[in-house]
Write an enzyme that holds these catalytic residues in place. Structure first.
Site, PDB file in Angstrom:
ATOM      1  N   HIS A 193       0.829  -1.213   0.000  1.00 37.10           N
ATOM      2  CA  HIS A 193       0.000   0.000   0.000  1.00 37.10           C
ATOM      3  C   HIS A 193       0.853   1.249   0.000  1.00 37.10           C
ATOM      4  O   HIS A 193       0.547   2.223  -0.675  1.00 37.10           O
ATOM      5  CB  HIS A 193      -0.888   0.032   1.244  1.00 37.10           C
ATOM      6  CG  HIS A 193      -2.211  -0.619   1.034  1.00 37.10           C
ATOM      7  ND1 HIS A 193      -2.920  -0.481  -0.125  1.00 37.10           N
ATOM      8  CD2 HIS A 193      -2.965  -1.389   1.851  1.00 37.10           C
ATOM      9  CE1 HIS A 193      -4.041  -1.147  -0.022  1.00 37.10           C
ATOM     10  NE2 HIS A 193      -4.094  -1.717   1.174  1.00 37.10           N
ATOM     11  N   GLU A 435      -0.376 -15.277 -25.398  1.00 35.98           N
ATOM     12  CA  GLU A 435       0.813 -15.281 -24.543  1.00 35.98           C
ATOM     13  C   GLU A 435       1.531 -16.626 -24.535  1.00 35.98           C
ATOM     14  O   GLU A 435       2.460 -16.833 -23.769  1.00 35.98           O
ATOM     15  CB  GLU A 435       0.474 -14.805 -23.125  1.00 35.98           C
ATOM     16  CG  GLU A 435      -0.649 -15.524 -22.445  1.00 35.98           C
ATOM     17  CD  GLU A 435      -1.008 -14.913 -21.088  1.00 35.98           C
ATOM     18  OE1 GLU A 435      -0.226 -14.138 -20.536  1.00 35.98           O
ATOM     19  OE2 GLU A 435      -2.097 -15.247 -20.589  1.00 35.98           O
ATOM     20  N   ASP A 459       4.717 -13.180 -20.972  1.00 38.75           N
ATOM     21  CA  ASP A 459       4.710 -14.641 -21.050  1.00 38.75           C
ATOM     22  C   ASP A 459       5.098 -15.136 -22.429  1.00 38.75           C
ATOM     23  O   ASP A 459       5.813 -16.129 -22.554  1.00 38.75           O
ATOM     24  CB  ASP A 459       3.324 -15.178 -20.669  1.00 38.75           C
ATOM     25  CG  ASP A 459       3.172 -15.268 -19.162  1.00 38.75           C
ATOM     26  OD1 ASP A 459       4.122 -15.735 -18.508  1.00 38.75           O
ATOM     27  OD2 ASP A 459       2.128 -14.842 -18.634  1.00 38.75           O
ATOM     28  N   CYS A 506      -0.177  -5.849 -24.201  1.00 40.20           N
ATOM     29  CA  CYS A 506      -0.308  -5.456 -22.796  1.00 40.20           C
ATOM     30  C   CYS A 506       0.849  -5.947 -21.939  1.00 40.20           C
ATOM     31  O   CYS A 506       0.816  -5.865 -20.731  1.00 40.20           O
ATOM     32  CB  CYS A 506      -1.649  -5.916 -22.216  1.00 40.20           C
ATOM     33  SG  CYS A 506      -1.789  -7.697 -22.112  1.00 40.20           S
TER      34      CYS A 506
HETATM   35  C1  PEP Z   1       1.838 -10.889 -20.052  1.00 34.05           C
HETATM   36  O1  PEP Z   1       2.059 -12.103 -19.909  1.00 34.05           O
HETATM   37  O2  PEP Z   1       2.465 -10.179 -20.863  1.00 34.05           O
HETATM   38  C2  PEP Z   1       0.808 -10.215 -19.242  1.00 34.05           C
HETATM   39  C3  PEP Z   1       0.465  -8.969 -19.473  1.00 34.05           C
HETATM   40  O3  PEP Z   1       0.254 -10.921 -18.227  1.00 34.05           O
HETATM   41  P1  PEP Z   1       0.923 -11.058 -16.778  1.00 34.05           P
HETATM   42  O4  PEP Z   1       2.122 -10.132 -16.761  1.00 34.05           O
HETATM   43  O5  PEP Z   1      -0.134 -10.690 -15.811  1.00 34.05           O
HETATM   44  O6  PEP Z   1       1.285 -12.505 -16.763  1.00 34.05           O
HETATM   45 MG    MG Z   2       0.736 -13.333 -18.741  1.00 36.17          MG
END
Ligand code: PEP
Ligand code: MG
Length: 593
Positions: A193, A435, A459, A506
């Site tokens: 936090h 991923e 990933d 992402c």
């Molecule tokens: C990713 O694998 O790029 C992703 C955004 O998911 P996480 O980082 O939550 O595994």
């Molecule tokens: Mg991921």
């Protein structure tokens, strides 16, 4: 005086310098003081009075913080009030007093230790750090056992706060008074936090320093370098000057970034792109929007589970999703279904220890095995979609059958809601994460089944290159600009364009300005990332022509190594657009891609 440097985790960027303040810690008693049967009722009364005072304190502080720093920082106190109202907590202390016939201090101390041990036994870092919330509440009750002891110390001077651990409410209170210039703690990490709060209030902070409280004395001059994760104790004048210059550079950089956040997201040749935020808590939405996020590209819903001791109910899910959807409206919000397993474990779900968790029961594999749990989450996501800005994203998909099984379940859940007369967005978009290499190879088939894609490069790269980047000896092989990775991503984006469907990135790769330009050249238009990196990526993308990026990547694809690719792109970009990379402390502290 000797100059001492300590390294920790920089959780909130920037430089702060000033005199150290070490607040007095409440130490729970280690003395088991027995009482007589006749005194039990007195002790119970003392405890109840302390609980009442604590409740009143929390309500007062909450109001105070809300007035001073806005609603998003007051949430900690809602959580604390809930902990305080949890019948199991107080009744546990009461029965210790009654059954063991001990003073309330000892009963509280024992309860605190019990919770600390419980939280420390959890494998997940985020969940482990939640122990401080319970400790925070118990500390307040402890202080309030004696009238007048509940008062907070209130330093009247500007200071660098140095402490073992900062209780979340203490952090909120101290930061709201604007006297704390920087924070240095023995404990804590990125997801505590204090870290979240420090970031949202732009107070530089370095946590996890282990023994800063032993190295710093009250009144020492301390520099907190939240960008590089370092603190310097009693630096000589030359070092002070060096950091003063760094501080000014950082602040000028910050002003530049703030300006960027308000500008339109278009490239130099007028191509629109969309920066979005990856978030883990609904409270992050206002900050993300202020940094220029045009929606939430990834809400990691596993954090709902990680924050609670019991499994979240449908209404608890619903509340979180609604809060995010409301906060980001009219922009879209992408809720990723539970991505537990792999390195994110959750003790309450009793996932069996797997020999190779990265290749095990994670993401959608887990959810489809636990349909009861999955239904609860899907019902809540649907119910939160009434504003028509919610999208659902499924993680770790590797084959078409999983999408079909997900869609069947989703349709069943929708039918249930219709029967119950509960409203939702009938056209809620469904997307999958790309991923795993198999998913990338099947993109065209997946696109027949879903409305959008989100490429999780974190990933995808690790599975494609067979490299665990947190494994030191091989981490040098983790290269987002590896030509094989770039070919794969390009093929996914091409397939999405052919199908006329949305594709986002992402993973952390989207937060790196150079990689973002490469992705722009591949045709990517939606970049989702940790919100603090949005301004620098936006600045980079606004400074280039998409046509130039397309030409550069075309040539780049003929090169055979990540190093050559990086050198080539930097050179080509800088020749055309010399001001594309804002060099500043934030970019130095950015994710290593
Ligand atoms: C990713 O694998 O790029 C992703 C955004 O998911 P996480 O980082 O939550 O595994
Ligand atoms: Mg991921």
């Amino acid at each position: 005086m000797d100059i001492v440097r300590l390294r920790g985790t920089g959780v909130s960027p920037g430089i702060a310098m000033g005199e150290a303040l070490l607040p007095r810690r409440v130490v729970f008693t280690s003395r088991k003081e027995a009482i007589s049967a006749a005194q039990v009722e007195d002790e119970m009364r003392r405890l109840r009075r302390a609980v009442d005072r604590t409740r009143a304190d929390l309500v007062r502080i909450k109001e105070n913080i809300r007035e001073k720093t806005g609603r998003e920082n007051a949430f900690i106190f809602d959580a604390h009030l809930m902990i305080l109202e949890d019948p199991a907590l107080v009744s546990g202390i009461e029965s210790a007093i009654r059954e063991e016939m001990v003073r309330a201090e000892w009963a509280l101390s024992k309860t605190n230790t019990r919770y600390e041990q419980l939280f420390e036994s959890f494998a997940d870092d985020y969940f482990r750090q939640r122990k401080s919330d319970v400790s925070d509440v118990l500390t307040r009750v402890y202080r309030n056992l004696e009238a007048g002891r509940g008062k907070e110390e209130s330093p009247a001077r500007l200071h660098i706060l140095v402490a073992h651990e900062l209780l979340p409410s203490e952090a909120a209170l101290r930061l709201s008074k604007k006297l704390t210039l920087g924070i240095a703690l023995d404990m804590g990490g990125q997801t505590s936090h204090t870290a979240i709060l420090a970031r949202s209030l732009s107070v530089p902070a370095v946590l996890g320093l282990r023994d800063v409280t032993r190295s710093v004395r009250e009144g020492d001059f301390v520099i907190v370098d939240g960008s590089d994760g370092e603190i310097i104790i009693n630096p000589p004048p030359a070092v002070r000057r060096e950091y003063q210059a760094k501080k000014e550079k950082y602040e000028a950089y910050g002003r530049e970034l703030k300006k960027t956040a308000k500008l339109k997201s278009v490239t130099l040749d007028g191509v629109r792109f969309t920066p979005m935020a990856n978030i883990e808590l609904p409270e992050e939405v206002p900050m993300a929007v202020s940094l220029g996020a045009e929606g939430v590209g990834l809400f990691r819903s596993e954090f709902i589970y990680l924050q609670r001791e019991t499994l979240p109910s449908e209404d608890e899910h619903f509340e979180v999703y609604s809060k995010i959807a409301r906060g980001a409206h009219p922009h879209p919000v992408t809720i990723r279904t539970l991505d537990i397993g792999g390195e994110k474990s959750l003790p309450r779900l009793n996932i069996e220890k797997e020999p190779n968790p990265a290749l095990g029961l994670r993401g959608v594999r887990f959810s489809l095995r636990n349909k009861g749990l999955f239904r609860i989450q899907l019902r809540a996501i649907l119910r939160a979609s009434e504003r028509k800005n919610v999208r659902v994203l499924v993680p770790m998909v590797t084959e078409v059958e999983e999408i079909a099984e997900f869609k069947d379940l989703f349709e069943e859940v929708k039918a249930d809601l219709r029967r119950e007369g509960k409203g939702f967005d009938e056209t809620i978009p469904v997307g999958v994460m790309i991923e795993v290499p198999a998913a990338a190879a099947l993109t065209d088939l997946f696109l027949k089944e879903v409305d959008f894609l989100s490429i999780g490069t974190n990933d995808l790269i690790q599975y494609f290159l067979a490299v665990d980047r947190s494994n030191e000896p091989v981490s040098y092989l983790y290269k987002p600009l590896h030509p094989a990775v770039l070919r794969l991503i390009r093929s996914v984006l091409l397939a999405a364009r052919k199908a006329g469907k949305d594709a986002a990135v992402c993973g952390e790769m989207a937060a790196d300005p150079l990689a973002a330009i490469v992705l722009l050249g591949f045709g990517l238009r939606t970049f989702s990332m940790n919100p603090i990196f949005i301004p620098r990526v936006k600045k980079a993308l606004r400074s280039v022509e998409s046509k130039a990026a397309e030409r550069i990547v075309e040539e780049m694809m003929k090169l055979g190594s990540a190093r050559e690719i990086e050198e080539y792109v930097i050179e080509e970009i800088l020749v055309r657009h010399p001001d594309v990379f804002l060099t500043g402390p934030v970019s130095e502290a950015g994710p290593k891609t």
